[in-house]
Design an enzyme around this catalytic site. Structure first.
Site, PDB file in Angstrom:
ATOM      1  CG  ASN A 208       1.713   0.114  -4.149  1.00 59.31           C
ATOM      2  OD1 ASN A 208       2.058   1.018  -4.891  1.00 59.31           O
ATOM      3  ND2 ASN A 208       1.690   0.240  -2.844  1.00 59.31           N
ATOM      4  CG  ASP A 279       2.963   5.116  -0.126  1.00 62.40           C
ATOM      5  OD1 ASP A 279       2.684   4.769   1.029  1.00 62.40           O
ATOM      6  OD2 ASP A 279       3.861   4.572  -0.796  1.00 62.40           O
ATOM      7  CE  LYS A 289     -11.036   4.994 -21.899  1.00 61.86           C
ATOM      8  NZ  LYS A 289     -11.012   4.437 -23.223  1.00 61.86           N
ATOM      9  N   PRO A 305      -4.230   7.465   4.214  1.00 67.50           N
ATOM     10  CG  PRO A 305      -6.147   6.402   4.998  1.00 67.50           C
ATOM     11  CD  PRO A 305      -5.609   7.175   3.825  1.00 67.50           C
ATOM     12  CG  ASP A 306       1.071   4.437   7.894  1.00 71.06           C
ATOM     13  OD1 ASP A 306       0.729   3.282   8.228  1.00 71.06           O
ATOM     14  OD2 ASP A 306       2.242   4.739   7.611  1.00 71.06           O
ATOM     15  CB  ILE A 307      -3.816   0.860   7.362  1.00 75.39           C
ATOM     16  CG1 ILE A 307      -4.642   1.555   6.278  1.00 75.39           C
ATOM     17  CG2 ILE A 307      -4.656  -0.165   8.115  1.00 75.39           C
ATOM     18  CD1 ILE A 307      -4.912   0.719   5.057  1.00 75.39           C
ATOM     19  CG  PHE A 323       5.476  -7.382   5.809  1.00 76.94           C
ATOM     20  CD1 PHE A 323       4.646  -7.842   6.818  1.00 76.94           C
ATOM     21  CD2 PHE A 323       6.215  -8.303   5.089  1.00 76.94           C
ATOM     22  CE1 PHE A 323       4.555  -9.194   7.109  1.00 76.94           C
ATOM     23  CE2 PHE A 323       6.138  -9.661   5.362  1.00 76.94           C
ATOM     24  CZ  PHE A 323       5.300 -10.108   6.374  1.00 76.94           C
ATOM     25  CE  LYS A 337       9.082   2.003   5.758  1.00 80.75           C
ATOM     26  NZ  LYS A 337       9.208   1.308   4.517  1.00 80.75           N
ATOM     27  CE  LYS A 341       4.887   2.656   8.296  1.00 84.62           C
ATOM     28  NZ  LYS A 341       3.985   2.720   7.164  1.00 84.62           N
TER      29      LYS A 341
HETATM   30  N1  CTP Z   1       1.269   0.662   5.408  1.00 84.70           N
HETATM   31  C1  CTP Z   1      -0.036   0.958   5.768  1.00 84.70           C
HETATM   32  N2  CTP Z   1      -0.650   2.041   5.224  1.00 84.70           N
HETATM   33  C2  CTP Z   1      -0.010   2.841   4.364  1.00 84.70           C
HETATM   34  C3  CTP Z   1       1.327   2.560   3.990  1.00 84.70           C
HETATM   35  C4  CTP Z   1       1.943   1.451   4.524  1.00 84.70           C
HETATM   36  O1  CTP Z   1      -0.611   0.214   6.560  1.00 84.70           O
HETATM   37  N3  CTP Z   1      -0.634   3.881   3.850  1.00 84.70           N
HETATM   38  C5  CTP Z   1       1.937  -0.487   6.034  1.00 84.70           C
HETATM   39  C6  CTP Z   1       2.253  -1.636   5.104  1.00 84.70           C
HETATM   40  O2  CTP Z   1       1.205  -2.590   5.102  1.00 84.70           O
HETATM   41  C7  CTP Z   1       3.524  -2.204   5.723  1.00 84.70           C
HETATM   42  C8  CTP Z   1       4.192  -1.000   6.347  1.00 84.70           C
HETATM   43  O3  CTP Z   1       3.164  -0.029   6.513  1.00 84.70           O
HETATM   44  O4  CTP Z   1       3.229  -3.100   6.771  1.00 84.70           O
HETATM   45  C9  CTP Z   1       5.323  -0.387   5.583  1.00 84.70           C
HETATM   46  O5  CTP Z   1       4.951  -0.124   4.274  1.00 84.70           O
HETATM   47  P1  CTP Z   1       5.994   0.505   3.247  1.00 84.70           P
HETATM   48  O6  CTP Z   1       5.332   0.669   1.910  1.00 84.70           O
HETATM   49  O7  CTP Z   1       7.283  -0.283   3.296  1.00 84.70           O
HETATM   50  O8  CTP Z   1       6.331   1.899   3.910  1.00 84.70           O
HETATM   51  P2  CTP Z   1       5.678   3.298   3.829  1.00 84.70           P
HETATM   52  O9  CTP Z   1       5.113   3.641   5.159  1.00 84.70           O
HETATM   53  O10 CTP Z   1       4.736   3.396   2.660  1.00 84.70           O
HETATM   54  O11 CTP Z   1       6.948   4.223   3.609  1.00 84.70           O
HETATM   55  P3  CTP Z   1       7.918   4.348   2.311  1.00 84.70           P
HETATM   56  O12 CTP Z   1       7.091   3.997   1.106  1.00 84.70           O
HETATM   57  O13 CTP Z   1       8.355   5.750   2.360  1.00 84.70           O
HETATM   58  O14 CTP Z   1       9.061   3.394   2.558  1.00 84.70           O
END
Ligand code: CTP
Length: 403
Positions: A208, A279, A289, A305-307, A323, A337, A341
């Site tokens: 990203n 994501d 390679k 995973p969503d941390i 954020f 969110k 979250k």
């Molecule tokens: N975040 C996280 N782990 C992930 C994705 C997001 O910890 N795999 C956290 C980011 O650090 C941020 C928040 O979740 O604090 C929101 O991230 P964002 O990219 O805006 O949202 P997503 O959950 O990825 O959803 P989307 O991309 O569909 O908006």
């Protein structure tokens, strides 16, 4: 924070004196009003004219020369100062300062100080480790003096160890904290910062756009407000903050592992997820390679995973802030969110405005209210976000909880 601050820099006689030039230059660049005093030994390492050119003022080297400061420079230079910064500070000046000896300009300056005093020690590692020096440092700290460093590393004498002067850039990074109030004192803050990188093969990957600038600005602000800060950082491109513990990681799964490891080991008060976590990752990472002649690789993506959610939903976990970088519908997405979250607060911004920029404009969204911060530079935004965090912590562990 250093703009228009009056700072007297006292230079003592060590080889690191040349690095004090960079400190003075940096302070002036940040808008501080700087005066310099030197010991006689310091003038053997760097000429006063260098500091005069850098600070724009004559340099005081003796009690017996009348300077524009007046006939008693040890008094006048203190009257001038919000901070007396002794850099580099030799073992000798620490010993004199600890015992109240005032037998030259700089030691008299320290004895007569009426504002904050900070020492930046620089000496051979055996001199630093000597119990006499350690006693003097402990006494000075007890008397309210601040210390920056020393660091460990290569020393001018060829030794390797503790006693090396903290780098000028890190000194300049840490100084604003001396002027800050400490509402986060005694609090532990864990953060994720930067992008993650998910390899496709040995040379290609998915990532990203994130420099780590806003995350590190938050880490600095939390540190300056008195918190003990640990940052789990993906591959960032900006300078890391001093005085903050950094745990480097690459992938989202490593980031989650590092965060959970920290939370299992240590009770944290606050978690701030600033990282732009990728994501998706490639389900079957390719070896070596991938050659173009082999045709288009067939990549299957799986969700990472969503941390933030993992921490937000953790039983007995820290107060959690996330954020949300959005293209549209800022507020609506922020509320979603907050819920999804398990966060106490979501800081929402328009992704396009924040990326690779020094300024930011954000909405701070909690259950009860929405506050707008900015447009302002990222340091200012960071400080204001953390004041919201202070409120959340006080609500969470406030006086009513003690009843
Ligand atoms: N975040 C996280 N782990 C992930 C994705 C997001 O910890 N795999 C956290 C980011 O650090 C941020 C928040 O979740 O604090 C929101 O991230 P964002 O990219 O805006 O949202 P997503 O959950 O990825 O959803 P989307 O991309 O569909 O908006």
């Amino acid at each position: 924070m250093l703009k228009n601050r009056k700072i007297t820099v006292a230079v003592t006689g060590g080889i690191a004196a040349y690095k004090a030039c960079e400190v003075v230059r940096g302070l002036v660049k940040l808008g501080a009003d700087v005066r310099v005093a030197m010991t006689e030994n310091a003038t053997r390492f760097v000429g006063p004219v260098t500091f005069e050119a850098l600070s724009g003022h004559p340099v005081a080297t003796s009690e017996w020369e009348h300077t524009p400061e007046g006939a008693m420079p040890h008094i006048e230079l203190n009257l001038h100062a919000d901070l007396l910064l002794v850099v580099p500070a030799t073992a000798n000046i620490l010993a004199k300062a600890a015992r109240g000896i005032a037998d030259d300009l700089v030691s008299a300056l320290i004895l007569a100080h009426r504002s904050k005093v900070a020492f930046v020690p620089a000496m051979n590692r055996h001199m630093w480790a000597n119990p006499a020096t350690q006693r003097n440092v402990a006494d000075l700290k007890r008397d309210g003096a601040h210390f920056i460093g020393p660091d460990s590393g290569f020393q001018a004498c060829g030794d390797v160890g503790e006693g090396r002067m903290t780098e000028p850039a890190d000194i300049l990074d840490l100084l604003p904290g001396l002027f800050s109030e400490k509402p986060l004192s005694g609090r532990r803050v864990l953060m994720t910062v930067g992008p993650t990188y998910e390899p496709i093969d040995d040379v290609r990957g998915i990532t990203n756009r994130s420099s780590g600038r806003q995350g590190f600005a938050l880490a600095r602000a939390a540190r300056d407000l008195g918190a003990d800060v640990t940052v789990v950082a993906g591959p960032v491109t900006v300078k890391r903050p001093a005085g903050v513990r950094i745990v480097p990681v690459t992938t989202a799964r490593e980031m989650l592992g590092a965060v959970e490891g920290e939370l299992d080991r240590t009770p944290y008060d606050l978690f701030i997820g600033v990282a732009a976590v990728a994501d998706w990752r490639v389900a079957d990472r390719l070896e070596g390679k991938w050659k173009k002649d082999a045709g288009l690789p067939q990549l299957r993506l799986v969700e990472n995973p969503d941390i933030l959610a993992a921490v937000g939903h953790r039983a007995g976990g820290p107060v959690t802030i996330g954020f949300a970088a959005e293209a549209t519908d800022l507020l609506e997405n922020a509320y979603a969110k907050l819920e999804k979250k398990g966060a106490a607060m979501i800081v929402a911004n328009v992704a396009r405005d924040a990326l690779a920029s020094d300024t930011n404009r954000v909405l701070v969204v909690t259950d009860g209210e929405v506050d707008e911060i900015g447009p302002a530079d990222k340091d200012e935004v960071a400080r204001k976000i953390l004041y919201h965090a202070v409120d959340l912590l006080e609500e969470d562990y406030g006086p009513e909880d003690d009843l």
